[in-house]
Write a protein that holds these residues in place. Structure first.
Motif, PDB file in Angstrom:
ATOM      1  N   TRP A 185      -2.606  -3.443   3.860  1.00  0.00           N
ATOM      2  CA  TRP A 185      -2.041  -4.076   2.678  1.00  0.00           C
ATOM      3  C   TRP A 185      -2.124  -5.591   2.841  1.00  0.00           C
ATOM      4  CZ3 TRP A 185       3.024  -0.742   2.685  1.00  0.00           C
ATOM      5  CH2 TRP A 185       2.699   0.580   2.382  1.00  0.00           C
ATOM      6  N   LEU A 233       0.235  -6.707  -1.587  1.00  0.00           N
ATOM      7  CA  LEU A 233      -0.593  -5.868  -2.448  1.00  0.00           C
ATOM      8  C   LEU A 233      -0.648  -4.495  -1.794  1.00  0.00           C
ATOM      9  CD1 LEU A 233      -2.333  -5.673  -4.986  1.00  0.00           C
ATOM     10  CD2 LEU A 233      -4.300  -6.257  -3.545  1.00  0.00           C
ATOM     11  N   GLN A 251       6.767  -7.990  -4.990  1.00  0.00           N
ATOM     12  CA  GLN A 251       7.169  -9.371  -4.749  1.00  0.00           C
ATOM     13  C   GLN A 251       8.647  -9.461  -4.415  1.00  0.00           C
ATOM     14  OE1 GLN A 251       5.532 -12.549  -7.192  1.00  0.00           O
ATOM     15  NE2 GLN A 251       7.608 -13.251  -7.608  1.00  0.00           N
ATOM     16  N   ASN A 298       4.525 -11.862  -1.352  1.00  0.00           N
ATOM     17  CA  ASN A 298       3.829 -10.798  -2.067  1.00  0.00           C
ATOM     18  C   ASN A 298       3.082  -9.873  -1.116  1.00  0.00           C
ATOM     19  OD1 ASN A 298       4.147 -11.714  -4.963  1.00  0.00           O
ATOM     20  ND2 ASN A 298       3.317 -13.552  -4.001  1.00  0.00           N
ATOM     21  N   ARG A 356       1.306  -4.979  -6.871  1.00  0.00           N
ATOM     22  CA  ARG A 356       1.838  -6.132  -6.160  1.00  0.00           C
ATOM     23  C   ARG A 356       3.359  -6.025  -6.123  1.00  0.00           C
ATOM     24  NH1 ARG A 356       3.082 -11.985  -7.693  1.00  0.00           N
ATOM     25  NH2 ARG A 356       3.334 -11.029  -9.716  1.00  0.00           N
TER      26      ARG A 356
END
Length: 170
Positions: free
Chosen positions: A72, A62, A40, A60, A38
């Motif tokens: 993603w 991933l 951020q 965020n 992750r």
């Protein structure tokens, strides 16, 4: 011939057991699949006057190095602190969109634009409210094709006009 093969197999199994390797260990291949991480980017909306912060904005992504950037997963979360709520700031729209994806000879990448909207209303009553204020931020996430290393590059942010600001530190 068959007896020779069975005895060779028995010798191999005997050597593995003597080395302390169980059949589960012998058949398990090492996991080399890249793990998802992750990434951020955080901004703190506030005001230039007094340099107050009124909340926190987390965007965020991933990132899975073995997947295409368009796969993603993204999320965006904006929270007001007590100061922002007491001043009558109300959150409205909130989004994180993918503006571009691609790859070159070195990496895979995706560019993102985060947006949210606020209104300032009379505290506790909730109306009347001023016109909406738009907040924006941009960043890019890259994955090195050779190493799988993930990097996040913050391009910048645009708070609404006036004395509003976006800070990188709390």
């Amino acid at each position: 011939m068959r007896i020779l093969r069975l005895s060779a197999l028995g010798a191999l199994l005997g050597a593995l057991l003597a080395a302390g390797v169980t059949t589960g260990q012998a058949s398990a291949a090492p996991s080399s699949a890249p793990r998802c991480e992750r990434e951020q980017v955080t901004w703190y909306p506030g005001t230039l006057v007094g340099r107050y912060r009124y909340g926190q904005w987390d965007m965020n992504v991933l990132v899975c190095p073995d997947k295409a950037p368009e796969d993603w997963k993204t999320s965006s979360d904006v929270e007001l602190n007590a100061t922002g709520s007491n001043l009558g700031i109300v959150l409205q729209q909130n989004s994180l969109t993918t503006t571009e994806t691609g790859e070159n000879q070195w990496n895979r990448y995706a560019r993102y634009e985060g947006r949210f909207q606020t209104r300032t209303c009379v505290p506790k009553v909730g109306w009347p409210c001023r016109e909406p204020k738009n907040w924006k931020a941009w960043f890019t996430v890259t994955v090195d094709k050779r190493t799988g290393e993930i990097n996040t590059h913050v391009q910048g942010a645009q708070p609404p006009g006036g004395t509003w600001a976006l800070f990188r530190t709390p």
